[in-house]
Design a protein around this motif. Structure first.
Motif, PDB file in Angstrom:
ATOM      1  N   THR A  58      13.968   3.111  -6.689  1.00  0.00           N
ATOM      2  CA  THR A  58      15.004   3.268  -7.696  1.00  0.00           C
ATOM      3  C   THR A  58      14.798   2.287  -8.846  1.00  0.00           C
ATOM      4  O   THR A  58      15.224   2.546  -9.970  1.00  0.00           O
ATOM      5  CB  THR A  58      16.400   3.079  -7.078  1.00  0.00           C
ATOM      6  OG1 THR A  58      16.454   1.821  -6.386  1.00  0.00           O
ATOM      7  CG2 THR A  58      16.717   4.209  -6.112  1.00  0.00           C
ATOM      8  N   ARG A 116      13.136   7.972  -2.461  1.00  0.00           N
ATOM      9  CA  ARG A 116      13.593   8.008  -1.069  1.00  0.00           C
ATOM     10  C   ARG A 116      14.700   6.948  -0.957  1.00  0.00           C
ATOM     11  O   ARG A 116      14.428   5.780  -0.711  1.00  0.00           O
ATOM     12  CB  ARG A 116      12.443   7.714  -0.125  1.00  0.00           C
ATOM     13  CG  ARG A 116      12.499   8.330   1.277  1.00  0.00           C
ATOM     14  CD  ARG A 116      13.720   8.047   2.072  1.00  0.00           C
ATOM     15  NE  ARG A 116      14.058   6.620   2.125  1.00  0.00           N
ATOM     16  CZ  ARG A 116      15.248   6.161   2.478  1.00  0.00           C
ATOM     17  NH1 ARG A 116      16.239   6.982   2.759  1.00  0.00           N
ATOM     18  NH2 ARG A 116      15.474   4.860   2.504  1.00  0.00           N
ATOM     19  N   GLU A 117      15.901   7.377  -1.160  1.00  0.00           N
ATOM     20  CA  GLU A 117      17.051   6.478  -1.120  1.00  0.00           C
ATOM     21  C   GLU A 117      18.257   7.271  -0.649  1.00  0.00           C
ATOM     22  O   GLU A 117      18.326   8.487  -0.848  1.00  0.00           O
ATOM     23  CB  GLU A 117      17.315   5.904  -2.520  1.00  0.00           C
ATOM     24  CG  GLU A 117      18.411   4.859  -2.593  1.00  0.00           C
ATOM     25  CD  GLU A 117      18.075   3.621  -1.785  1.00  0.00           C
ATOM     26  OE1 GLU A 117      18.559   3.543  -0.641  1.00  0.00           O
ATOM     27  OE2 GLU A 117      17.332   2.750  -2.283  1.00  0.00           O
ATOM     28  N   ALA A 118      19.200   6.621  -0.014  1.00  0.00           N
ATOM     29  CA  ALA A 118      20.434   7.306   0.398  1.00  0.00           C
ATOM     30  C   ALA A 118      21.508   6.256   0.694  1.00  0.00           C
ATOM     31  O   ALA A 118      21.226   5.277   1.377  1.00  0.00           O
ATOM     32  CB  ALA A 118      20.193   8.169   1.633  1.00  0.00           C
ATOM     33  N   PRO A 119      22.701   6.464   0.190  1.00  0.00           N
ATOM     34  CA  PRO A 119      23.071   7.472  -0.797  1.00  0.00           C
ATOM     35  C   PRO A 119      22.643   7.045  -2.190  1.00  0.00           C
ATOM     36  O   PRO A 119      22.311   5.884  -2.416  1.00  0.00           O
ATOM     37  CB  PRO A 119      24.605   7.523  -0.683  1.00  0.00           C
ATOM     38  CG  PRO A 119      24.982   6.127  -0.271  1.00  0.00           C
ATOM     39  CD  PRO A 119      23.872   5.649   0.623  1.00  0.00           C
ATOM     40  N   PHE A 120      22.634   7.987  -3.127  1.00  0.00           N
ATOM     41  CA  PHE A 120      22.317   7.670  -4.509  1.00  0.00           C
ATOM     42  C   PHE A 120      23.573   7.156  -5.209  1.00  0.00           C
ATOM     43  O   PHE A 120      24.649   7.739  -5.088  1.00  0.00           O
ATOM     44  CB  PHE A 120      21.818   8.911  -5.251  1.00  0.00           C
ATOM     45  CG  PHE A 120      20.462   9.373  -4.806  1.00  0.00           C
ATOM     46  CD1 PHE A 120      19.368   8.527  -4.878  1.00  0.00           C
ATOM     47  CD2 PHE A 120      20.278  10.660  -4.336  1.00  0.00           C
ATOM     48  CE1 PHE A 120      18.116   8.948  -4.475  1.00  0.00           C
ATOM     49  CE2 PHE A 120      19.023  11.097  -3.932  1.00  0.00           C
ATOM     50  CZ  PHE A 120      17.938  10.235  -3.993  1.00  0.00           C
ATOM     51  N   PRO A 150      13.006  14.494  -4.398  1.00  0.00           N
ATOM     52  CA  PRO A 150      13.370  13.558  -3.330  1.00  0.00           C
ATOM     53  C   PRO A 150      12.634  13.865  -2.037  1.00  0.00           C
ATOM     54  O   PRO A 150      12.359  15.033  -1.728  1.00  0.00           O
ATOM     55  CB  PRO A 150      14.879  13.771  -3.173  1.00  0.00           C
ATOM     56  CG  PRO A 150      15.320  14.334  -4.480  1.00  0.00           C
ATOM     57  CD  PRO A 150      14.177  15.182  -4.956  1.00  0.00           C
ATOM     58  N   SER A 202      13.038  14.736   0.863  1.00  0.00           N
ATOM     59  CA  SER A 202      14.023  15.364   1.752  1.00  0.00           C
ATOM     60  C   SER A 202      13.427  16.645   2.320  1.00  0.00           C
ATOM     61  O   SER A 202      13.638  17.734   1.779  1.00  0.00           O
ATOM     62  CB  SER A 202      15.313  15.680   0.984  1.00  0.00           C
ATOM     63  OG  SER A 202      15.853  14.519   0.392  1.00  0.00           O
TER      64      SER A 202
END
Length: 215
Positions: free
Chosen positions: A109, A143-147, A167, A169
Motif C-alpha cells: 500500500t 495484498r491487504e485486508a481490509p482496505f 488484488p 484474491s
C-alpha cells in the motif's frame, strides 16, 4: 485468440513489501518459461517478506540476487536482470527505454500511495511513474485486508490513470487442490493481461465453447 504482435518480449517486474511473495516468484518463473526477458526490481521490505514467506533467501547485492533469481526461475544467461534501488540508468527508469509493461507483484500500500502521488524516490516508484506517463501496461497486485479509505482512493486514482488493480484474491470456482493452485489463479490472470500464453488455468467458458464447437 491472441495477437503475437502484442506479446511483450520484455517485462518489468517489481517486488515490494506486501505479503504474497509467492505470486511474484511464480510469475517470474512463468515469464521466463514464456521466453520473456525480465527486468527485476526488489525493495528492501520485499527481501524481508520473501525470506519470511518462502525458503528463498535473496543476497544483498543486485549481481548476486540476479544469479539467485535466474537459477530459481530456470532462466538463460542474461534473461533475468536485477537492478538496484537507485539505478537511474536502468531501462525502466526512462520513457525512452524499452516500452515494456510493468507488474508490481506483490504491491504494498506504500507503493500504491507513491504511484498515486507521483513520487519517484527509488527505481520501483520511478518505473511506475514512467509506465503511467507513457501509457504503458501497469499491473498492480495489492495484498491487504481490509482496505482503508486511503487505499481505496489511491486504487481509484491509479485506475483512472490507466493502471490495472488486481488484488491477490484468488477465486475458487476452479476447485483448487493446493496453495499452488491458488497462486496460479492470480498469475494466470496477470499473464492474460500481458497477452502471454498460459496453461495454468482454463479461461472461463472455454470448455463450454469447445462443447458447442463439437456439437
Amino acid at each position: 485468440m491472441t495477437n503475437d504482435h502484442n506479446r511483450p518480449t520484455t517485462v518489468n517486474l517489481a517486488f515490494t513489501g506486501a505479503s504474497g511473495a509467492q505470486y511474484g516468484l511464480r510469475l517470474l518463473q512463468c515469464l521466463v518459461s514464456a521466453g520473456c526477458r525480465v527486468n527485476v526490481m526488489v525493495s528492501r521490505a520485499a527481501q524481508v517478506v520473501i525470506a519470511t514467506e518462502t525458503d528463498l533467501k535473496l543476497p544483498g547485492t543486485p549481481p548476486a540476487m540476479q544469479e539467485t533469481l535466474s537459477a530459481y526461475a530456470g532462466a538463460e544467461s542474461g534473461q533475468v536482470l536485477v537492478f538496484g534501488r537507485e539505478d537511474w540508468f536502468a531501462p525502466p527508469a526512462s520513457g525512452s527505454g524499452e516500452k515494456a509493461p510493468l507488474v508490481v507483484c506483490p504491491c504494498s500500500t506504500g507503493t500504491l500511495s507513491a504511484l498515486a502521488t507521483g513520487a519517484s524516490n527509488n527505481l520501483i516508484e520511478r518505473a511506475g511513474d514512467v509506465a503511467l506517463k507513457e501509457r504503458r501496461t501497469l499491473i498492480l497486485v495489492p495484498r491487504e485486508a481490509p482496505f482503508s479509505e486511503v487505499h481505496l482512493e489511491n486504487m481509484l486514482k491509479l485506475t483512472r490513470m490507466g493502471a490495472v488493480i488486481m488484488p491477490a484474491s484468488p477465486g475458487f470456482y476452479h476447485k483448487p487442490q493446493s496453495l499452488e493452485d491458488l497462486v496460479d489463479f492470480i498469475v494466470a490472470r496477470i499473464l492474460d493481461h500481458l497477452n502471454l500464453p498460459q496453461d495454468l488455468m482454463p479461461r472461463w467458458g472455454e470448455a463450454r465453447a469447445e462443447d458447442k464447437r463439437k456439437g
